[in-house]
Scaffold this motif. Structure first.
Motif, PDB file in Angstrom:
ATOM      1  N   ARG A   1      36.654  41.715  52.509  1.00 26.20           N
ATOM      2  CA  ARG A   1      36.254  43.052  52.957  1.00 26.20           C
ATOM      3  C   ARG A   1      36.935  44.154  52.141  1.00 26.20           C
ATOM      4  NH1 ARG A   1      36.341  43.785  59.273  1.00 26.20           N
ATOM      5  NH2 ARG A   1      35.348  45.699  58.583  1.00 26.20           N
ATOM      6  N   THR A   2      38.179  43.918  51.783  1.00 31.00           N
ATOM      7  CA  THR A   2      38.902  44.892  50.966  1.00 31.00           C
ATOM      8  C   THR A   2      38.291  44.963  49.570  1.00 31.00           C
ATOM      9  OG1 THR A   2      40.915  44.466  52.222  1.00 31.00           O
ATOM     10  CG2 THR A   2      41.179  45.561  50.090  1.00 31.00           C
ATOM     11  N   VAL A   3      37.933  43.793  49.023  1.00 30.70           N
ATOM     12  CA  VAL A   3      37.276  43.765  47.711  1.00 30.70           C
ATOM     13  C   VAL A   3      35.976  44.567  47.785  1.00 30.70           C
ATOM     14  CG1 VAL A   3      36.060  42.284  46.044  1.00 30.70           C
ATOM     15  CG2 VAL A   3      38.310  41.603  46.906  1.00 30.70           C
ATOM     16  N   ALA A   4      35.195  44.371  48.846  1.00 29.96           N
ATOM     17  CA  ALA A   4      33.929  45.102  49.008  1.00 29.96           C
ATOM     18  C   ALA A   4      34.184  46.612  49.084  1.00 29.96           C
ATOM     19  CB  ALA A   4      33.199  44.619  50.252  1.00 29.96           C
ATOM     20  N   LYS A   5      35.220  46.991  49.811  1.00 25.80           N
ATOM     21  CA  LYS A   5      35.561  48.409  49.946  1.00 25.80           C
ATOM     22  C   LYS A   5      35.954  49.007  48.593  1.00 25.80           C
ATOM     23  CE  LYS A   5      39.525  50.098  51.655  1.00 25.80           C
ATOM     24  NZ  LYS A   5      40.612  50.280  52.597  1.00 25.80           N
ATOM     25  N   TYR A   6      36.774  48.284  47.838  1.00 24.85           N
ATOM     26  CA  TYR A   6      37.190  48.764  46.519  1.00 24.85           C
ATOM     27  C   TYR A   6      36.014  48.801  45.558  1.00 24.85           C
ATOM     28  CZ  TYR A   6      42.074  48.192  47.992  1.00 24.85           C
ATOM     29  OH  TYR A   6      43.271  48.285  48.635  1.00 24.85           O
ATOM     30  N   ARG A   7      35.156  47.797  45.609  1.00 25.14           N
ATOM     31  CA  ARG A   7      33.982  47.740  44.741  1.00 25.14           C
ATOM     32  C   ARG A   7      33.088  48.947  45.013  1.00 25.14           C
ATOM     33  NH1 ARG A   7      29.499  46.382  46.130  1.00 25.14           N
ATOM     34  NH2 ARG A   7      30.050  45.015  47.847  1.00 25.14           N
TER      35      ARG A   7
ATOM     36  N   ARG B   1      41.606  45.521  38.310  1.00 24.09           N
ATOM     37  CA  ARG B   1      41.332  44.102  38.028  1.00 24.09           C
ATOM     38  C   ARG B   1      39.913  43.735  38.463  1.00 24.09           C
ATOM     39  NH1 ARG B   1      40.950  40.991  34.675  1.00 24.09           N
ATOM     40  NH2 ARG B   1      41.276  38.804  35.065  1.00 24.09           N
ATOM     41  N   ILE B   2      39.456  44.266  39.588  1.00 22.24           N
ATOM     42  CA  ILE B   2      38.083  44.012  40.055  1.00 22.24           C
ATOM     43  C   ILE B   2      37.098  44.543  39.016  1.00 22.24           C
ATOM     44  CG2 ILE B   2      36.351  44.719  41.775  1.00 22.24           C
ATOM     45  CD1 ILE B   2      38.658  44.608  43.862  1.00 22.24           C
ATOM     46  N   LYS B   3      37.346  45.738  38.510  1.00 25.62           N
ATOM     47  CA  LYS B   3      36.477  46.334  37.498  1.00 25.62           C
ATOM     48  C   LYS B   3      36.417  45.441  36.252  1.00 25.62           C
ATOM     49  CE  LYS B   3      37.329  50.696  36.867  1.00 25.62           C
ATOM     50  NZ  LYS B   3      37.856  51.972  36.335  1.00 25.62           N
ATOM     51  N   GLU B   4      37.586  44.939  35.821  1.00 27.20           N
ATOM     52  CA  GLU B   4      37.645  44.075  34.640  1.00 27.20           C
ATOM     53  C   GLU B   4      36.881  42.770  34.871  1.00 27.20           C
ATOM     54  OE1 GLU B   4      41.805  43.497  33.890  1.00 27.20           O
ATOM     55  OE2 GLU B   4      42.123  45.622  33.413  1.00 27.20           O
ATOM     56  N   LEU B   5      37.066  42.160  36.040  1.00 26.79           N
ATOM     57  CA  LEU B   5      36.383  40.896  36.350  1.00 26.79           C
ATOM     58  C   LEU B   5      34.869  41.079  36.357  1.00 26.79           C
ATOM     59  CD1 LEU B   5      38.726  39.500  39.149  1.00 26.79           C
ATOM     60  CD2 LEU B   5      38.343  38.475  36.892  1.00 26.79           C
ATOM     61  N   ILE B   6      34.399  42.155  36.951  1.00 29.21           N
ATOM     62  CA  ILE B   6      32.953  42.400  37.034  1.00 29.21           C
ATOM     63  C   ILE B   6      32.380  42.709  35.656  1.00 29.21           C
ATOM     64  CG2 ILE B   6      31.209  44.004  37.942  1.00 29.21           C
ATOM     65  CD1 ILE B   6      32.802  43.978  40.580  1.00 29.21           C
TER      66      ILE B   6
ATOM     67  N   ALA C   1      46.756  49.072  45.426  1.00 31.39           N
ATOM     68  CA  ALA C   1      45.295  49.066  45.472  1.00 31.39           C
ATOM     69  C   ALA C   1      44.736  49.474  44.117  1.00 31.39           C
ATOM     70  CB  ALA C   1      44.818  50.012  46.560  1.00 31.39           C
ATOM     71  N   HIS C   2      45.440  50.362  43.431  1.00 37.07           N
ATOM     72  CA  HIS C   2      45.000  50.795  42.106  1.00 37.07           C
ATOM     73  C   HIS C   2      44.906  49.605  41.153  1.00 37.07           C
ATOM     74  CE1 HIS C   2      44.484  53.442  38.662  1.00 37.07           C
ATOM     75  NE2 HIS C   2      45.443  52.776  38.057  1.00 37.07           N
ATOM     76  N   GLU C   3      45.938  48.751  41.168  1.00 40.55           N
ATOM     77  CA  GLU C   3      45.934  47.558  40.323  1.00 40.55           C
ATOM     78  C   GLU C   3      44.774  46.639  40.676  1.00 40.55           C
ATOM     79  OE1 GLU C   3      49.566  45.041  39.052  1.00 40.55           O
ATOM     80  OE2 GLU C   3      50.297  46.506  40.517  1.00 40.55           O
TER      81      GLU C   3
END
Length: 183
Positions: free
Chosen positions: A162-168, A129-134, A123-125
């Protein structure tokens, strides 16, 4: 790499002077409490052996983190328990409120068990990656959570919307509509 339990420096022992008495009544009285003390000491020693086993398991699994400072791999309590032949709850109880001293930092043992996605990525990875994409997205047309999930999948990281939303949310990044910038 050296692994050492700090608590082993303070070995518990039963003083021999309590066992030396000629009074039969006192011997019977002490025998009960000496047996309880021996059981306590044996339990603590067993706990230390279990703790060392778990730490060895963590080091084997997260070798890249310790040697090359790479991101943690997905690793679950269940995997550690299976590797050691113990129950998952035993691993959980053993690592609770325990720390590793590594590179002059105290790190909770729970840190080494990042949530595991359906693939082998952690999940850390995925969060990184989500942070980098945004960060690199077009601010006039920001990615939706589904877009982010699709982009992650293209990179081999399987993650639901849903997981992306949770991590975001966990990263403190607002939703698409709140990130959108108008000229």
């Amino acid at each position: 790499m050296q692994i050492e339990l700090l608590s082993t420096r303070y070995d518990l022992r039963i003083s021999k002077r309590y066992q030396i008495t000629t009074d039969k009544e006192m011997q019977n009285y002490l025998k009960k409490y000496i047996k309880q003390a021996e059981l306590l000491i044996a339990s603590i020693e067993k706990r230390n052996v279990t703790l060392l086993g778990i730490v060895h398991c963590i080091i084997d699994h997260q070798k890249d983190y310790f040697l090359d400072h790479r991101p943690l791999k997905g690793f679950t309590l269940k995997e550690a328990a299976q590797a050691l032949g113990i129950h998952e709850s035993t691993v959980s109880r053993t690592i609770a409120n325990k720390y590793v001293s590594f590179e002059e930092r105290l790190i909770p043992l729970k840190f080494f068990f990042p949530a595991k996605l359906s693939s082998s990525d952690s999940a850390h990875e995925a969060k990184e990656r989500i942070k980098e994409l945004i960060t690199s997205e077009n601010k006039q047309q920001p990615y939706s959570d589904q877009d982010l999930a699709d982009l992650l999948l293209e990179e081999g990281i399987r993650c639901s919307r849903r997981t992306v939303a949770k991590y975001r949310d966990a990263l403190g990044i607002p939703s698409t509509s709140k990130r959108k910038q108008y000229r």
